[in-house]
Write an enzyme that holds these catalytic residues in place. Structure first.
Site, short mmCIF file in Angstrom:
data_model
loop_
_atom_site.label_atom_id
_atom_site.label_comp_id
_atom_site.label_asym_id
_atom_site.label_seq_id
_atom_site.Cartn_x
_atom_site.Cartn_y
_atom_site.Cartn_z
N ARG A 121 0.82 -1.22 0.00
CA ARG A 121 0.00 0.00 0.00
C ARG A 121 0.85 1.27 0.00
N ASN A 165 12.36 2.98 13.76
CA ASN A 165 11.01 2.75 14.26
C ASN A 165 10.43 1.40 13.83
N GLY A 177 9.40 -2.28 13.50
CA GLY A 177 9.43 -3.33 14.52
C GLY A 177 8.23 -4.25 14.39
N ASP A 235 4.24 -12.61 19.80
CA ASP A 235 4.06 -12.94 21.22
C ASP A 235 3.72 -14.41 21.44
N GLY A 285 4.72 -13.11 27.77
CA GLY A 285 4.53 -13.43 26.34
C GLY A 285 5.49 -12.71 25.41
N GLN A 286 6.47 -11.98 25.99
CA GLN A 286 7.36 -11.19 25.13
C GLN A 286 8.83 -11.33 25.51
N TYR A 301 10.61 -9.94 22.40
CA TYR A 301 10.44 -8.48 22.19
C TYR A 301 11.08 -7.69 23.34
N PRO A 353 7.78 4.01 24.31
CA PRO A 353 6.34 4.23 24.49
C PRO A 353 5.71 3.06 25.24
N GLY A 354 4.61 3.37 25.90
CA GLY A 354 3.74 2.33 26.45
C GLY A 354 2.81 1.85 25.34
N1 CAA Z 1 0.02 -12.23 33.33
C1 CAA Z 1 -0.06 -13.36 34.05
N2 CAA Z 1 -0.47 -14.53 33.54
C2 CAA Z 1 -0.80 -14.55 32.25
C3 CAA Z 1 -0.73 -13.41 31.44
C4 CAA Z 1 -0.30 -12.22 32.03
N3 CAA Z 1 -0.19 -11.09 31.34
N4 CAA Z 1 -1.11 -13.76 30.20
C5 CAA Z 1 -1.41 -15.07 30.22
N5 CAA Z 1 -1.23 -15.54 31.46
C6 CAA Z 1 -1.46 -16.90 31.95
C7 CAA Z 1 -2.87 -17.36 31.65
O1 CAA Z 1 -3.76 -16.89 32.64
C8 CAA Z 1 -2.72 -18.87 31.67
O2 CAA Z 1 -2.63 -19.32 33.01
P1 CAA Z 1 -3.08 -20.81 33.42
O3 CAA Z 1 -2.19 -21.75 32.65
O4 CAA Z 1 -2.86 -20.85 34.90
O5 CAA Z 1 -4.52 -20.92 33.01
C9 CAA Z 1 -1.35 -19.05 31.05
O6 CAA Z 1 -0.64 -17.82 31.23
C10 CAA Z 1 -1.52 -19.31 29.56
O7 CAA Z 1 -0.27 -19.58 29.03
P2 CAA Z 1 -0.14 -19.97 27.52
O8 CAA Z 1 1.27 -20.34 27.30
O9 CAA Z 1 -1.17 -21.01 27.15
O10 CAA Z 1 -0.46 -18.60 26.82
P3 CAA Z 1 -1.48 -18.24 25.69
O11 CAA Z 1 -1.24 -19.10 24.51
O12 CAA Z 1 -2.84 -18.20 26.29
O13 CAA Z 1 -1.07 -16.74 25.30
C11 CAA Z 1 -0.02 -14.60 25.46
C12 CAA Z 1 -0.33 -15.93 26.16
C13 CAA Z 1 0.53 -14.81 24.05
C14 CAA Z 1 1.05 -13.95 26.30
C15 CAA Z 1 -1.29 -13.76 25.39
O14 CAA Z 1 -1.82 -13.66 26.68
C16 CAA Z 1 -1.01 -12.37 24.89
O15 CAA Z 1 -1.03 -12.11 23.69
N6 CAA Z 1 -0.75 -11.43 25.81
C17 CAA Z 1 -0.44 -10.05 25.45
C18 CAA Z 1 1.07 -9.83 25.43
C19 CAA Z 1 1.35 -8.38 25.25
O16 CAA Z 1 1.14 -7.58 26.14
N7 CAA Z 1 1.82 -8.01 24.07
C20 CAA Z 1 2.05 -6.63 23.78
C21 CAA Z 1 1.80 -6.40 22.32
S1 CAA Z 1 1.79 -4.67 21.89
C22 CAA Z 1 3.39 -4.24 22.00
O17 CAA Z 1 4.27 -5.02 22.19
C23 CAA Z 1 3.71 -2.79 21.84
C24 CAA Z 1 4.50 -2.32 22.97
O18 CAA Z 1 5.70 -2.15 22.82
C25 CAA Z 1 3.84 -1.96 24.23
P1 NAP Z 2 3.01 -0.98 13.04
O1 NAP Z 2 1.88 -0.08 12.69
O2 NAP Z 2 2.85 -2.45 12.86
O3 NAP Z 2 4.31 -0.48 12.26
C1 NAP Z 2 5.47 -1.24 12.22
C2 NAP Z 2 6.27 -0.84 11.01
O4 NAP Z 2 7.45 -1.64 10.94
C3 NAP Z 2 5.50 -1.05 9.73
O5 NAP Z 2 5.38 0.20 9.10
C4 NAP Z 2 6.36 -2.00 8.90
O6 NAP Z 2 6.53 -1.58 7.57
C5 NAP Z 2 7.72 -1.90 9.59
N1 NAP Z 2 8.44 -3.16 9.42
C6 NAP Z 2 8.19 -4.35 10.02
N2 NAP Z 2 9.06 -5.29 9.57
C7 NAP Z 2 9.88 -4.66 8.68
C8 NAP Z 2 10.97 -5.09 7.89
N3 NAP Z 2 11.46 -6.35 7.92
N4 NAP Z 2 11.55 -4.18 7.06
C9 NAP Z 2 11.10 -2.92 7.02
N5 NAP Z 2 10.09 -2.45 7.75
C10 NAP Z 2 9.48 -3.32 8.57
O7 NAP Z 2 3.42 -0.79 14.56
P2 NAP Z 2 3.60 0.50 15.44
O8 NAP Z 2 2.77 0.33 16.62
O9 NAP Z 2 3.51 1.72 14.64
O10 NAP Z 2 5.12 0.27 15.93
C11 NAP Z 2 6.20 1.10 15.52
C12 NAP Z 2 7.36 0.88 16.49
O11 NAP Z 2 6.98 1.29 17.79
C13 NAP Z 2 7.81 -0.57 16.61
O12 NAP Z 2 9.21 -0.63 16.74
C14 NAP Z 2 7.15 -1.01 17.89
O13 NAP Z 2 7.85 -2.08 18.48
C15 NAP Z 2 7.24 0.25 18.69
N6 NAP Z 2 6.29 0.37 19.79
C16 NAP Z 2 4.97 0.25 19.56
C17 NAP Z 2 4.10 0.39 20.63
C18 NAP Z 2 2.62 0.30 20.48
O14 NAP Z 2 1.96 0.18 21.53
N7 NAP Z 2 2.04 0.34 19.30
C19 NAP Z 2 4.60 0.64 21.90
C20 NAP Z 2 5.96 0.75 22.09
C21 NAP Z 2 6.81 0.61 21.02
P3 NAP Z 2 5.40 -1.76 6.41
O15 NAP Z 2 4.18 -1.05 6.93
O16 NAP Z 2 6.01 -1.10 5.26
O17 NAP Z 2 5.22 -3.24 6.28
#
Ligand code: CAA
Ligand code: NAP
Length: 247
Positions: free
Chosen positions: A40, A88, A90, A94, A149-150, A153, A183-184
Site C-alpha cells: 500500500r 522505528n 518493529g 508474542d 509473552g514477550q 520483544y 512508548p507504552g
Molecule cells: N500475566 C499473568 N499470567 C498470564 C498473562 C499475564 N499477562 N497472560 C497469560 N497468562 C497466563 C494465563 O492466565 C494462563 O494461566 P493458566 O495456565 O494458569 O490458566 C497461562 O498464562 C496461559 O499460558 P499460555 O502459554 O497457554 O499462553 P497463551 O497461549 O494463552 O497466550 C499470550 C499468552 C501470548 C502472552 C497472550 O496472553 C497475549 O497475547 N498477551 C499479550 C502480550 C502483550 O502484552 N503483548 C504486547 C503487544 S503490543 C506491544 O508489544 C507494543 C508495545 O511495545 C507496548
Molecule cells: P506498526 O503499525 O505495525 O508499524 C510497524 C512498522 O514496521 C511497519 O510500518 C512495517 O513496515 C515496519 N516493518 C516491520 N518489519 C519490517 C521489515 N522487515 N523491514 C522494514 N520495515 C518493517 O506498529 P507500530 O505500533 O507503529 O510500531 C512502531 C514501532 O513502535 C515498533 O518498533 C514497535 O515495536 C514500537 N512500539 C509500539 C508500541 C505500540 O503500543 N504500538 C509501543 C511501544 C513501542 P510496512 O508497513 O512497510 O510493512
C-alpha cells in the site's frame, strides 16, 4: 530553523506515520522506508499528499544489512545527506516462553534489534563528518519492565537501549546525539493484535491514565528530540507510558 533530512524506518505504520508528520511539521524533509511486503505504499503516499505532505519512500528490509546499505546509498544520492535517523520499524511475535519457537525469537531480534545496527551503520559516520546528527531508537515500556509473552520483544527492546548508550558515548564528541523513546501501549494495529480480553483485563488496568497512548504523542516527542532545543539529551531513555511503569 535548519531544515534537516530525516529517515524514518517503518514510516507507513501507526507510530511511524505520526513521526513522519511531526517531523514534516517541524520543517524537515522526510524519507520513510517501507517493507518488501508492503502493498500500500503508493496509496499511502497519495493519501499523505492529499493532506499536504510530500514524503520520499524507499523499500527496505530492515533485517537485511545489504538492503539497508543499498537504500541509504540511494537516499543520500537522490535526496541528500541524512541528518536524522529514526529506527522505528518493529514487529511482535508474542507467545509464552513455553510455547515460543526459535523462528519467532529470530524474527523479533532481527527486526527490532539487528535493524538498528543495519540502518545506523551506513548513516552515522556521515553525521559525524558533518558535525550534527540525531538518532532516535523506538523501544518500548516492555523493554524496560518485561511483559508476559514477550521474552523475544522485551530482550530486543532492552537491547536497543544498550545500543543507544554505547553509540551515544562514541559519537557525542561529533555532536551526534542518540536517544531511546520507550512508548507504552499506543493505539496502533500492533496493540490491536493483542486479544481483546487480555487488553481489557490485564493491560488497561495497569495504566494509571486509563487509556492507550496516541501515535501523535510519540511523534511529538521524537520531533522535539530532533530539534536544536534537545541538543543536550544523549544516551537517554524517555518513557511515555501513561504511568504504567515509573522508574
Ligand atoms: N500475566 C499473568 N499470567 C498470564 C498473562 C499475564 N499477562 N497472560 C497469560 N497468562 C497466563 C494465563 O492466565 C494462563 O494461566 P493458566 O495456565 O494458569 O490458566 C497461562 O498464562 C496461559 O499460558 P499460555 O502459554 O497457554 O499462553 P497463551 O497461549 O494463552 O497466550 C499470550 C499468552 C501470548 C502472552 C497472550 O496472553 C497475549 O497475547 N498477551 C499479550 C502480550 C502483550 O502484552 N503483548 C504486547 C503487544 S503490543 C506491544 O508489544 C507494543 C508495545 O511495545 C507496548
Ligand atoms: P506498526 O503499525 O505495525 O508499524 C510497524 C512498522 O514496521 C511497519 O510500518 C512495517 O513496515 C515496519 N516493518 C516491520 N518489519 C519490517 C521489515 N522487515 N523491514 C522494514 N520495515 C518493517 O506498529 P507500530 O505500533 O507503529 O510500531 C512502531 C514501532 O513502535 C515498533 O518498533 C514497535 O515495536 C514500537 N512500539 C509500539 C508500541 C505500540 O503500543 N504500538 C509501543 C511501544 C513501542 P510496512 O508497513 O512497510 O510493512
Amino acid at each position: 530553523m535548519a531544515q534537516r533530512i530525516a529517515v524514518v524506518s517503518g514510516g507507513m505504520g501507526g507510530i511511524g506515520e505520526a513521526i513522519c508528520i511531526k517531523l514534516a511539521d517541524a520543517g524537515h524533509k522526510v524519507v520513510t522506508t517501507y517493507s518488501p511486503g508492503n502493498t500500500r505504499s503508493g496509496e499511502w503516499l497519495a493519501g499523505m499528499k492529499s493532506k499536504g505532505y510530500t514524503f520520499y519512500a524507499y523499500q527496505v528490509d530492515v533485517t537485511d544489512f545489504d538492503s539497508c546499505q543499498k537504500a541509504v546509498a540511494e537516499i543520500q544520492s537522490e535526496v541528500g545527506p541524512i541528518d536524522i535517523l529514526v529506527n522505528n520499524a518493529g514487529i511482535t511475535k508474542d507467545a509464552s516462553f513455553r510455547k515460543m519457537g526459535k523462528t519467532d525469537w529470530d524474527a523479533v531480534m532481527r527486526t527490532n534489534l539487528d535493524s538498528v545496527f543495519n540502518m545506523a551503520k551506513p548513516i552515522c559516520d556521515g553525521m559525524a563528518e558533518r558535525g550534527w546528527g540525531r538518532v532516535i531508537n523506538i523501544s518500548s515500556v516492555n523493554g524496560q519492565k518485561g511483559a508476559f509473552g514477550q521474552t523475544n520483544y522485551s530482550a530486543a527492546k532492552a537491547g536497543m537501549h544498550g545500543f543507544t548508550k554505547a553509540l551515544a558515548l562514541e559519537y557525542a564528541r561529533k555532536n551526534v546525539t542518540v536517544n531511546t523513546v520507550s512508548p507504552g501501549y499506543i493505539a496502533t494495529k500492533m496493540v490491536l493484535a493483542v486479544p481483546k480480553e487480555v487488553l481489557e483485563s490485564k493491560i488497561l488496568p495497569q495504566i494509571p491514565l486509563g487509556r492507550l497512548g496516541k501515535p501523535e504523542e510519540v511523534g511529538a516527542l521524537v520531533a522535539f528530540l530532533c530539534s536544536e532545543d534537545a541538543g543536550y539529551f544523549t544516551g537517554a531513555n524517555l518513557a511515555m507510558n501513561g504511568g504504567q511503569h515509573m522508574y
